[in-house]
Motif scaffolding. Structure first.
Motif, PDB file in Angstrom:
ATOM      1  N   GLY A 107       0.796  -1.219   0.000  1.00  0.00           N
ATOM      2  CA  GLY A 107       0.000   0.000   0.000  1.00  0.00           C
ATOM      3  C   GLY A 107       0.829   1.268   0.000  1.00  0.00           C
ATOM      4  N   GLY A 108       2.115   1.130   0.246  1.00  0.00           N
ATOM      5  CA  GLY A 108       3.000   2.277   0.304  1.00  0.00           C
ATOM      6  C   GLY A 108       3.483   2.712  -1.069  1.00  0.00           C
ATOM      7  N   SER A 109       4.381   3.704  -1.073  1.00  0.00           N
ATOM      8  CA  SER A 109       4.884   4.290  -2.322  1.00  0.00           C
ATOM      9  C   SER A 109       6.401   4.386  -2.305  1.00  0.00           C
ATOM     10  N   LEU A 110       6.970   4.360  -3.492  1.00  0.00           N
ATOM     11  CA  LEU A 110       8.391   4.621  -3.694  1.00  0.00           C
ATOM     12  C   LEU A 110       8.535   5.362  -5.019  1.00  0.00           C
ATOM     13  N   GLY A 169      -2.451   2.381 -13.602  1.00  0.00           N
ATOM     14  CA  GLY A 169      -3.228   3.005 -12.537  1.00  0.00           C
ATOM     15  C   GLY A 169      -2.491   3.118 -11.214  1.00  0.00           C
ATOM     16  N   ARG A 170      -1.330   2.473 -11.107  1.00  0.00           N
ATOM     17  CA  ARG A 170      -0.555   2.520  -9.854  1.00  0.00           C
ATOM     18  C   ARG A 170       0.819   3.168 -10.048  1.00  0.00           C
ATOM     19  N   PHE A 171       1.419   2.974 -11.201  1.00  0.00           N
ATOM     20  CA  PHE A 171       2.761   3.498 -11.478  1.00  0.00           C
ATOM     21  C   PHE A 171       2.664   4.628 -12.505  1.00  0.00           C
ATOM     22  N   THR A 172       3.576   5.590 -12.374  1.00  0.00           N
ATOM     23  CA  THR A 172       3.634   6.689 -13.328  1.00  0.00           C
ATOM     24  C   THR A 172       5.085   6.926 -13.731  1.00  0.00           C
ATOM     25  N   GLN A 218       7.249   6.662 -10.419  1.00  0.00           N
ATOM     26  CA  GLN A 218       6.481   6.799  -9.182  1.00  0.00           C
ATOM     27  C   GLN A 218       5.626   5.557  -9.014  1.00  0.00           C
ATOM     28  N   MET A 219       5.804   4.868  -7.901  1.00  0.00           N
ATOM     29  CA  MET A 219       5.098   3.616  -7.665  1.00  0.00           C
ATOM     30  C   MET A 219       4.210   3.782  -6.434  1.00  0.00           C
ATOM     31  N   ASP A 220       2.919   3.712  -6.641  1.00  0.00           N
ATOM     32  CA  ASP A 220       1.940   3.859  -5.563  1.00  0.00           C
ATOM     33  C   ASP A 220       1.161   2.572  -5.377  1.00  0.00           C
ATOM     34  N   ASN A 221       0.539   2.445  -4.216  1.00  0.00           N
ATOM     35  CA  ASN A 221      -0.257   1.256  -3.901  1.00  0.00           C
ATOM     36  C   ASN A 221       0.537  -0.013  -4.208  1.00  0.00           C
ATOM     37  N   LEU A 222       1.734  -0.068  -3.698  1.00  0.00           N
ATOM     38  CA  LEU A 222       2.612  -1.200  -3.977  1.00  0.00           C
ATOM     39  C   LEU A 222       2.079  -2.488  -3.361  1.00  0.00           C
TER      40      LEU A 222
END
Length: 125
Positions: A15-18, A65-68, A81-85
């Motif tokens: 659920g975290g981001s990096l 939808g999770r990575f940009t 950008q990686m979200d909702n890992l």
């Protein structure tokens, strides 16, 4: 000389981001396609996201939808950008450039990619 240098990997809870960064040499930055692959132990190296020199982006279905992916032309840097890992995102992430034939779409066979960084580890628990 080193052309692609990744940073920003680490350990994070689900659920975290990096945010990964890749410093690209000036010449390599002009490549028609730069992007990210990842490889988990005993698995194939898979394309994650890429960006064409015209700014067009492409993503693997498993990260949409999770990575940009983005790039900063002022300092020749590529970002992911990686979200909702998720735990299944755990892998070594590689910055890449010079995709053969200018084919900047996913999926892409890693064997047609010419340039690679050394990789940065992402672990999601």
């Amino acid at each position: 000389h080193v052309q692609l240098v990744e940073s920003g990997g680490g350990s994070v809870q689900a659920g975290g981001s990096l945010r990964l960064s890749c410093e690209v040499s000036a010449y390599t930055y002009r490549s028609n396609c730069i992007g990210w692959f990842r490889q988990a132990p005993e698995k194939e190296r898979d394309g994650v996201a890429a960006i064409h020199s015209d700014g067009r982006t492409t993503y693997a279905n498993f990260v949409k939808g999770r990575f940009t992916i983005s790039k900063d032309n002022t300092n020749n840097t590529l970002y992911l950008q990686m979200d909702n890992l998720k735990p299944e995102d755990s892998a070594m992430y590689y910055c890449s450039a010079d995709w053969s034939g200018g084919y900047c779409y996913l999926p892409q066979d890693y064997r047609y990619v010419q340039l690679w960084g050394q990789g940065t580890q992402v672990t999601v628990s």
